[in-house]
Design a protein around this motif. Structure first.
Motif, PDB file in Angstrom:
ATOM      1  N   ARG A 117       0.974  -1.171   0.160  1.00 11.20           N
ATOM      2  CA  ARG A 117       0.140  -0.079   0.008  1.00 11.20           C
ATOM      3  C   ARG A 117       0.885   1.219   0.092  1.00 11.20           C
ATOM      4  N   ALA A 118       1.992   1.197   0.816  1.00 13.64           N
ATOM      5  CA  ALA A 118       2.981   2.564   0.941  1.00 13.64           C
ATOM      6  C   ALA A 118       3.319   2.534  -0.531  1.00 13.64           C
ATOM      7  N   ALA A 119       3.682   1.719  -1.368  1.00 14.00           N
ATOM      8  CA  ALA A 119       4.320   1.954  -2.710  1.00 14.00           C
ATOM      9  C   ALA A 119       3.072   2.773  -3.511  1.00 14.00           C
ATOM     10  N   LEU A 120       1.836   2.586  -3.479  1.00  6.36           N
ATOM     11  CA  LEU A 120       1.114   3.226  -4.191  1.00  6.36           C
ATOM     12  C   LEU A 120       0.581   4.327  -3.516  1.00  6.36           C
ATOM     13  N   VAL A 121       0.686   4.468  -2.241  1.00  7.10           N
ATOM     14  CA  VAL A 121       0.318   5.869  -1.606  1.00  7.10           C
ATOM     15  C   VAL A 121       1.314   7.022  -2.030  1.00  7.10           C
ATOM     16  N   SER A 122       2.503   6.376  -2.239  1.00 11.68           N
ATOM     17  CA  SER A 122       3.926   7.310  -2.514  1.00 11.68           C
ATOM     18  C   SER A 122       3.617   7.829  -4.029  1.00 11.68           C
ATOM     19  N   THR A 123       2.706   7.297  -4.707  1.00 11.07           N
ATOM     20  CA  THR A 123       2.491   8.106  -5.900  1.00 11.07           C
ATOM     21  C   THR A 123       1.635   9.291  -5.906  1.00 11.07           C
ATOM     22  N   VAL A 124       0.664   9.477  -4.896  1.00 21.48           N
ATOM     23  CA  VAL A 124      -0.238  10.509  -4.569  1.00 21.48           C
ATOM     24  C   VAL A 124       0.480  11.822  -4.724  1.00 21.48           C
ATOM     25  N   PRO A 125       1.551  12.074  -3.919  1.00 26.31           N
ATOM     26  CA  PRO A 125       2.139  13.189  -3.809  1.00 26.31           C
ATOM     27  C   PRO A 125       2.958  13.804  -5.392  1.00 26.31           C
ATOM     28  N   LEU A 126       2.975  12.685  -6.204  1.00 26.63           N
ATOM     29  CA  LEU A 126       3.569  13.245  -7.571  1.00 26.63           C
ATOM     30  C   LEU A 126       2.707  13.876  -8.356  1.00 26.63           C
ATOM     31  N   ASN A 127       1.377  13.675  -8.079  1.00 23.98           N
ATOM     32  CA  ASN A 127       0.048  14.138  -8.692  1.00 23.98           C
ATOM     33  C   ASN A 127      -0.746  15.034  -7.912  1.00 23.98           C
ATOM     34  N   LEU A 128      -0.369  15.320  -6.725  1.00 16.31           N
ATOM     35  CA  LEU A 128      -1.536  16.005  -5.964  1.00 16.31           C
ATOM     36  C   LEU A 128      -0.853  17.503  -5.862  1.00 16.31           C
ATOM     37  N   ARG A 129      -1.478  18.336  -6.570  1.00 23.65           N
ATOM     38  CA  ARG A 129      -1.058  19.677  -6.514  1.00 23.65           C
ATOM     39  C   ARG A 129      -0.684  20.415  -5.206  1.00 23.65           C
ATOM     40  N   SER A 130      -1.551  20.154  -4.036  1.00 20.76           N
ATOM     41  CA  SER A 130      -1.279  20.702  -2.800  1.00 20.76           C
ATOM     42  C   SER A 130      -0.180  20.024  -2.128  1.00 20.76           C
ATOM     43  N   ARG A 131       0.520  18.836  -2.750  1.00 22.88           N
ATOM     44  CA  ARG A 131       1.848  18.543  -2.195  1.00 22.88           C
ATOM     45  C   ARG A 131       2.997  18.748  -3.235  1.00 22.88           C
ATOM     46  N   VAL A 141      -4.704  -2.843  -0.628  1.00 21.98           N
ATOM     47  CA  VAL A 141      -3.821  -2.567  -1.866  1.00 21.98           C
ATOM     48  C   VAL A 141      -5.080  -2.139  -2.849  1.00 21.98           C
ATOM     49  N   VAL A 142      -6.145  -2.603  -3.033  1.00 22.87           N
ATOM     50  CA  VAL A 142      -7.142  -2.544  -4.152  1.00 22.87           C
ATOM     51  C   VAL A 142      -7.372  -0.815  -4.064  1.00 22.87           C
ATOM     52  N   LYS A 143      -7.839  -0.553  -2.848  1.00 18.68           N
ATOM     53  CA  LYS A 143      -8.353   0.868  -2.253  1.00 18.68           C
ATOM     54  C   LYS A 143      -7.145   1.801  -2.697  1.00 18.68           C
ATOM     55  N   ALA A 144      -5.743   1.350  -2.460  1.00 17.74           N
ATOM     56  CA  ALA A 144      -4.740   2.390  -2.722  1.00 17.74           C
ATOM     57  C   ALA A 144      -4.401   2.592  -4.287  1.00 17.74           C
ATOM     58  N   LEU A 145      -4.784   1.678  -4.823  1.00 20.70           N
ATOM     59  CA  LEU A 145      -4.604   1.382  -6.350  1.00 20.70           C
ATOM     60  C   LEU A 145      -5.463   2.346  -7.057  1.00 20.70           C
ATOM     61  N   SER A 146      -7.018   2.119  -6.466  1.00 18.64           N
ATOM     62  CA  SER A 146      -7.922   3.291  -7.067  1.00 18.64           C
ATOM     63  C   SER A 146      -7.631   4.621  -6.759  1.00 18.64           C
ATOM     64  N   TRP A 147      -7.122   4.966  -5.459  1.00 18.43           N
ATOM     65  CA  TRP A 147      -6.525   6.171  -5.046  1.00 18.43           C
ATOM     66  C   TRP A 147      -5.628   6.726  -5.929  1.00 18.43           C
ATOM     67  N   ALA A 148      -4.627   6.068  -6.224  1.00 19.36           N
ATOM     68  CA  ALA A 148      -3.585   6.501  -6.977  1.00 19.36           C
ATOM     69  C   ALA A 148      -3.875   6.754  -8.412  1.00 19.36           C
ATOM     70  N   LEU A 149      -4.743   5.969  -9.213  1.00 25.30           N
ATOM     71  CA  LEU A 149      -5.134   6.293 -10.455  1.00 25.30           C
ATOM     72  C   LEU A 149      -6.032   7.515 -10.580  1.00 25.30           C
ATOM     73  N   ARG A 150      -7.025   7.514  -9.491  1.00 25.15           N
ATOM     74  CA  ARG A 150      -7.819   8.643  -9.276  1.00 25.15           C
ATOM     75  C   ARG A 150      -7.197  10.075  -9.229  1.00 25.15           C
TER      76      ARG A 150
END
Length: 220
Positions: free
Chosen positions: A126-140, A164-173
């Motif tokens: 899950r951490a691997a997927l959540v780590s992608t979020v700041p790549l795309n989140l403008r506030s970060r 992991v499924v929920k984190a994958l959805s978050w990363a893609l969204r």
């Protein structure tokens, strides 16, 4: 004051709060971020290491909001600060405040994130997927990185662990905001293996801009 002393003082301040809430704890963290602004990045990392077992997300935010602490991290520091990750909340704080921003700045190489994605531990995946979020989140500070985001998503596309499924959805969204066409292409390429939740939530994000469709009032 040494780092252990800073950590003990901050711990006492938080414990003394009457009915502590996230916002009241964050006010204390902001106060200490101001006080620590002139300290070296290495000192703030050491403080976070002394604090992380008591107030995990506070430790991560102290690093994130310091001018140079993120760039002082080593891979060993990051993984050490992840000790005892055991819930979605702890993982998400780690990924959004620490590992993701450090990866975006080049402190952590891609190979480390990919190693986490291959872990037998659900929380590291899950951490691997959540780590992608700041790549795309403008506030970060994210400006969009489809290549690295989808590279991690592809490694975990068939994982059926719920966290992991929920984190994958978050990363893609989150990537939808920056590069919807890249997400559409990924969804088409992996449509036969993606979990139903990922297809549903990401599809709604692509078509409506929201995770879930708006609720409608049934006719009377």
């Amino acid at each position: 004051m040494d780092q252990r002393g800073w950590a003990d003082e901050l711990d006492r301040r938080i414990r003394a709060l009457p009915g502590p809430t996230t916002e009241s704890v964050r006010r204390v963290r902001r106060e200490y971020s101001k006080r620590l602004r002139s300290e070296s990045g290495e000192s703030v990392v050491s403080l976070a290491e002394a604090l992380v077992d008591r107030h995990r997300w506070v430790a991560y935010e102290l690093i994130y909001h310091h001018p140079s602490a993120l760039t002082c991290l080593s891979v060993e520091d990051v993984e050490g600060l992840a000790r005892r990750l055991d819930s979605w909340g702890s993982v998400d704080a780690f990924g959004c405040c620490l590992s993701g921003p450090a990866w975006r700045r080049g402190v952590i190489p891609d190979e480390v994130i990919h190693r986490w994605a291959a872990s037998e531990d659900r929380w590291w995946r899950r951490a691997a997927l959540v780590s992608t979020v700041p790549l795309n989140l403008r506030s970060r500070g994210g400006t969009g990185d489809a290549e690295r985001t989808l590279g991690v998503c592809a490694l975990l596309v068939a994982d059926r662990d719920d966290m992991v499924v929920k984190a994958l959805s978050w990363a893609l969204r989150q990537l939808v905001v920056q590069d919807p066409e890249a997400v559409r292409s990924f969804m088409r390429s992996h449509q036969d293996v993606l979990a139903a939740r990922v297809v549903r939530e990401t599809g709604h994000k692509l078509t409506t801009g929201r995770k879930n469709p708006p609720r409608t009032t049934p006719p009377r």
